[in-house]
Motif scaffolding. Structure first.
Motif, PDB file in Angstrom:
ATOM      1  N   ALA A   1       1.135  -1.208   0.125  1.00 12.82           N
ATOM      2  CA  ALA A   1       0.016   0.057  -0.200  1.00 12.82           C
ATOM      3  C   ALA A   1       1.101   1.410   0.214  1.00 12.82           C
ATOM      4  O   ALA A   1       1.744   0.981   0.807  1.00 12.82           O
ATOM      5  CB  ALA A   1      -0.887   0.223   1.341  1.00 12.82           C
ATOM      6  N   LYS A   2       0.296   2.095  -0.834  1.00 12.15           N
ATOM      7  CA  LYS A   2       1.493   3.538  -0.469  1.00 12.15           C
ATOM      8  C   LYS A   2       0.594   4.256   0.491  1.00 12.15           C
ATOM      9  O   LYS A   2      -0.667   5.075  -0.080  1.00 12.15           O
ATOM     10  CB  LYS A   2       1.009   3.521  -2.409  1.00 12.15           C
ATOM     11  N   PHE A   3       1.056   5.027   0.893  1.00 12.50           N
ATOM     12  CA  PHE A   3       0.241   6.977   1.166  1.00 12.50           C
ATOM     13  C   PHE A   3       0.188   7.358   0.378  1.00 12.50           C
ATOM     14  O   PHE A   3       1.301   8.195  -0.191  1.00 12.50           O
ATOM     15  CB  PHE A   3       1.303   7.117   2.358  1.00 12.50           C
ATOM     16  N   LEU A   4      -0.883   9.113   0.864  1.00 13.12           N
ATOM     17  CA  LEU A   4      -0.773   9.735  -0.648  1.00 13.12           C
ATOM     18  C   LEU A   4      -1.197  10.705   0.493  1.00 13.12           C
ATOM     19  O   LEU A   4      -2.390  10.706   1.285  1.00 13.12           O
ATOM     20  CB  LEU A   4      -2.209   8.927  -1.805  1.00 13.12           C
ATOM     21  N   ASN A   5      -0.525  11.952   0.131  1.00 14.20           N
ATOM     22  CA  ASN A   5      -0.788  13.359   0.260  1.00 14.20           C
ATOM     23  C   ASN A   5      -2.025  13.539  -0.467  1.00 14.20           C
ATOM     24  O   ASN A   5      -2.620  13.131  -1.304  1.00 14.20           O
ATOM     25  CB  ASN A   5       0.209  13.471   0.682  1.00 14.20           C
ATOM     26  N   THR A   6      -2.162  15.226  -0.256  1.00 15.70           N
ATOM     27  CA  THR A   6      -3.290  15.807  -0.980  1.00 15.70           C
ATOM     28  C   THR A   6      -2.800  15.394  -2.401  1.00 15.70           C
ATOM     29  O   THR A   6      -4.245  14.816  -3.094  1.00 15.70           O
ATOM     30  CB  THR A   6      -3.873  17.080  -0.459  1.00 15.70           C
ATOM     31  N   SER A   7      -1.988  16.350  -2.871  1.00 13.03           N
ATOM     32  CA  SER A   7      -1.726  16.229  -4.327  1.00 13.03           C
ATOM     33  C   SER A   7      -1.829  14.810  -5.191  1.00 13.03           C
ATOM     34  O   SER A   7      -2.280  13.747  -6.323  1.00 13.03           O
ATOM     35  CB  SER A   7      -0.636  17.438  -4.692  1.00 13.03           C
ATOM     36  N   ALA A   8      -0.825  13.652  -3.965  1.00 16.85           N
ATOM     37  CA  ALA A   8      -1.398  12.248  -5.026  1.00 16.85           C
ATOM     38  C   ALA A   8      -2.819  11.711  -4.320  1.00 16.85           C
ATOM     39  O   ALA A   8      -2.726  10.536  -5.531  1.00 16.85           O
ATOM     40  CB  ALA A   8      -0.354  11.749  -3.502  1.00 16.85           C
ATOM     41  N   THR A   9      -3.060  12.463  -4.054  1.00 19.45           N
ATOM     42  CA  THR A   9      -5.114  11.324  -3.738  1.00 19.45           C
ATOM     43  C   THR A   9      -5.377  12.100  -5.464  1.00 19.45           C
ATOM     44  O   THR A   9      -5.567  11.375  -5.626  1.00 19.45           O
ATOM     45  CB  THR A   9      -5.894  11.558  -2.696  1.00 19.45           C
ATOM     46  N   ASN A  10      -5.382  12.887  -5.424  1.00 16.20           N
ATOM     47  CA  ASN A  10      -5.483  13.453  -6.541  1.00 16.20           C
ATOM     48  C   ASN A  10      -5.436  13.343  -7.784  1.00 16.20           C
ATOM     49  O   ASN A  10      -5.860  12.960  -8.769  1.00 16.20           O
ATOM     50  CB  ASN A  10      -6.182  14.902  -6.871  1.00 16.20           C
ATOM     51  N   TYR A  11      -3.897  13.049  -8.470  1.00 17.52           N
ATOM     52  CA  TYR A  11      -3.227  12.517  -8.329  1.00 17.52           C
ATOM     53  C   TYR A  11      -3.739  10.810  -9.177  1.00 17.52           C
ATOM     54  O   TYR A  11      -4.078  10.237 -10.302  1.00 17.52           O
ATOM     55  CB  TYR A  11      -1.925  12.640  -8.777  1.00 17.52           C
ATOM     56  N   TYR A  12      -4.350  10.225  -8.365  1.00 19.27           N
ATOM     57  CA  TYR A  12      -4.286   8.959  -7.976  1.00 19.27           C
ATOM     58  C   TYR A  12      -5.757   8.608  -8.505  1.00 19.27           C
ATOM     59  O   TYR A  12      -5.936   7.104  -9.116  1.00 19.27           O
ATOM     60  CB  TYR A  12      -3.466   8.132  -6.564  1.00 19.27           C
ATOM     61  N   LEU A  13      -6.394   8.993  -8.219  1.00 24.28           N
ATOM     62  CA  LEU A  13      -7.491   9.074  -7.961  1.00 24.28           C
ATOM     63  C   LEU A  13      -7.462   9.610  -9.666  1.00 24.28           C
ATOM     64  O   LEU A  13      -8.840   8.278 -10.662  1.00 24.28           O
ATOM     65  CB  LEU A  13      -8.328   9.824  -7.455  1.00 24.28           C
ATOM     66  N   GLU A  14      -7.562  10.800 -10.320  1.00 22.82           N
ATOM     67  CA  GLU A  14      -7.595  10.756 -11.966  1.00 22.82           C
ATOM     68  C   GLU A  14      -6.725   9.231 -12.262  1.00 22.82           C
ATOM     69  O   GLU A  14      -7.072   9.332 -13.607  1.00 22.82           O
ATOM     70  CB  GLU A  14      -7.148  12.011 -12.256  1.00 22.82           C
ATOM     71  N   GLU A  15      -5.806   9.383 -12.047  1.00 21.78           N
ATOM     72  CA  GLU A  15      -5.402   7.148 -12.957  1.00 21.78           C
ATOM     73  C   GLU A  15      -6.028   6.954 -12.777  1.00 21.78           C
ATOM     74  O   GLU A  15      -6.247   5.969 -13.536  1.00 21.78           O
ATOM     75  CB  GLU A  15      -3.947   7.426 -12.429  1.00 21.78           C
ATOM     76  N   LEU A  16      -6.631   6.556 -11.645  1.00 18.59           N
ATOM     77  CA  LEU A  16      -7.423   5.583 -11.716  1.00 18.59           C
ATOM     78  C   LEU A  16      -8.925   4.896 -12.464  1.00 18.59           C
ATOM     79  O   LEU A  16      -9.026   4.395 -12.798  1.00 18.59           O
ATOM     80  CB  LEU A  16      -7.718   5.128 -10.433  1.00 18.59           C
ATOM     81  N   ILE A  17      -9.705   6.138 -12.381  1.00 15.86           N
ATOM     82  CA  ILE A  17     -10.773   6.818 -13.035  1.00 15.86           C
ATOM     83  C   ILE A  17      -9.791   6.351 -14.677  1.00 15.86           C
ATOM     84  O   ILE A  17     -10.290   5.372 -15.984  1.00 15.86           O
ATOM     85  CB  ILE A  17     -10.909   8.064 -13.582  1.00 15.86           C
ATOM     86  N   LYS A  18      -8.708   7.151 -15.422  1.00  9.40           N
ATOM     87  CA  LYS A  18      -8.901   6.811 -17.040  1.00  9.40           C
ATOM     88  C   LYS A  18      -8.354   5.712 -17.319  1.00  9.40           C
ATOM     89  O   LYS A  18      -8.214   5.500 -18.379  1.00  9.40           O
ATOM     90  CB  LYS A  18      -7.072   7.736 -17.315  1.00  9.40           C
ATOM     91  N   ASN A  19      -7.647   5.160 -15.775  1.00 12.37           N
ATOM     92  CA  ASN A  19      -6.861   3.202 -16.667  1.00 12.37           C
ATOM     93  C   ASN A  19      -8.281   2.281 -16.502  1.00 12.37           C
ATOM     94  O   ASN A  19      -7.863   0.434 -16.245  1.00 12.37           O
ATOM     95  CB  ASN A  19      -5.627   2.789 -15.358  1.00 12.37           C
ATOM     96  N   THR A  20      -9.339   2.638 -15.861  1.00 15.06           N
ATOM     97  CA  THR A  20     -10.144   1.665 -15.627  1.00 15.06           C
ATOM     98  C   THR A  20     -10.440   1.030 -17.167  1.00 15.06           C
ATOM     99  O   THR A  20     -11.360   1.859 -18.567  1.00 15.06           O
ATOM    100  CB  THR A  20     -11.822   2.086 -15.255  1.00 15.06           C
ATOM    101  N   SER A  21     -10.959  -0.551 -17.358  1.00  9.11           N
ATOM    102  CA  SER A  21     -10.981  -0.592 -18.338  1.00  9.11           C
ATOM    103  C   SER A  21     -11.787  -2.236 -18.866  1.00  9.11           C
ATOM    104  O   SER A  21     -12.922  -2.364 -19.848  1.00  9.11           O
ATOM    105  CB  SER A  21     -10.147  -1.615 -19.439  1.00  9.11           C
ATOM    106  N   ASP A  22     -12.647  -2.317 -17.470  1.00  5.07           N
ATOM    107  CA  ASP A  22     -13.886  -3.013 -16.835  1.00  5.07           C
ATOM    108  C   ASP A  22     -14.649  -2.415 -16.020  1.00  5.07           C
ATOM    109  O   ASP A  22     -16.093  -2.026 -16.656  1.00  5.07           O
ATOM    110  CB  ASP A  22     -13.421  -4.067 -16.228  1.00  5.07           C
ATOM    111  N   ARG A  23     -14.716  -1.690 -14.598  1.00  9.53           N
ATOM    112  CA  ARG A  23     -15.303  -1.556 -13.879  1.00  9.53           C
ATOM    113  C   ARG A  23     -15.161  -1.040 -13.122  1.00  9.53           C
ATOM    114  O   ARG A  23     -13.909  -0.298 -12.605  1.00  9.53           O
ATOM    115  CB  ARG A  23     -16.631  -2.986 -13.529  1.00  9.53           C
TER     116      ARG A  23
END
Length: 251
Positions: free
Chosen positions: A2-24
């Motif tokens: 697991a990777k700890f996320l601060n404010t900016s990292a949370t925003n970045y990883y959330l955007e990447e999570l949505i962009k990289n979704t291919s199924d659900r």
């Protein structure tokens, strides 16, 4: 791991999570208020026919969100009572965080979170995914129009029971037509009758002076009251308005 996320990292990883979704994609957040960037990302996934589930817990849906969601065929929304969790996951990764969806990109807030991947933390990911599925199961699926989706097990309920349920949601027609009275319709039903989008009707009601619009909120004016407009509130779905079915909004 697991990777700890601060404010900016949370925003970045959330955007990447949505962009990289291919199924659900599953988005669990108390507030269903989305900024333009999140909307843009979801619109792209909708075009790709990705299954998107949004679970929310606060009854503060705005007409703009309703109208926008109406156009997305592959987005399903569910209402979960007492929801406070914020969890976002796709088929490969998961973010558990303090960040609400409506706070995305608001870097002035102080947020924390963790990022989990299915490959590196399969057990933790599995636990998070199963809990997300449990929350979906206990939630009431709601159509974009705010009408409650009838579950298969309820398909054989009587018409009267379904009418009682439908009275609890914003888009149900108000059945008060009787001797000497004119039937009143919710804004959505009136928009359908006039062959308009709900958002366009709301703008027309503002133009005619029946409503005011300030800080993304609509308020009924004295003129609106004089023609029979009424403000209503549903505990589950929040505020809405009803209007005489012959309401004139001009040309």
């Amino acid at each position: 791991m697991a990777k700890f996320l601060n404010t900016s990292a949370t925003n970045y990883y959330l955007e990447e999570l949505i962009k990289n979704t291919s199924d659900r994609l599953i988005l669990i957040s108390p507030f269903l208020r989305l900024n333009d960037r999140i909307k843009e990302l979801l619109e792209d996934k909708n075009r790709l026919k990705i299954d998107i589930r949004i679970i929310y817990g606060k009854s503060d849906l705005h007409p703009n969100e309703i109208n926008w969601l109406n156009e997305l065929s592959f987005v399903r929304t569910s209402f979960c009572k007492n929801l406070h969790a914020k969890c976002y996951l796709n088929e490969n990764s998961c973010i558990i965080t303090s960040l609400n969806l409506y706070e995305f990109s608001q870097v002035n807030n102080n947020e924390m979170g963790i990022h989990i991947t299915r490959d590196e933390d399969p057990d933790t990911y599995k636990d998070a995914y199963e809990e997300a599925q449990r929350i979906i199961r206990i939630s009431d699926e709601v159509k974009v129009s705010l009408e409650k989706v009838e579950q298969p097990i309820e398909a054989k309920k009587s018409i009267e029971t379904k009418k009682t349920q439908s009275n609890e949601v914003e888009n149900s027609e108000v059945q008060n037509k009787g001797e000497g009275k004119t039937a009143k319709l919710t804004s959505s039903k009136l928009a359908q009758k006039l062959k308009l989008k709900t958002a366009d009707l709301m703008l027309a009601l503002v133009s005619t002076g029946y409503l005011t619009h300030k800080d993304d909120k609509y308020s009924l004016t004295d003129e609106g009251k004089s023609i029979g407009g009424e403000f209503k509130y549903s505990k589950r779905f929040g505020p809405y308005f009803i209007w005489p079915e012959d309401t004139d909004i001009g040309s």
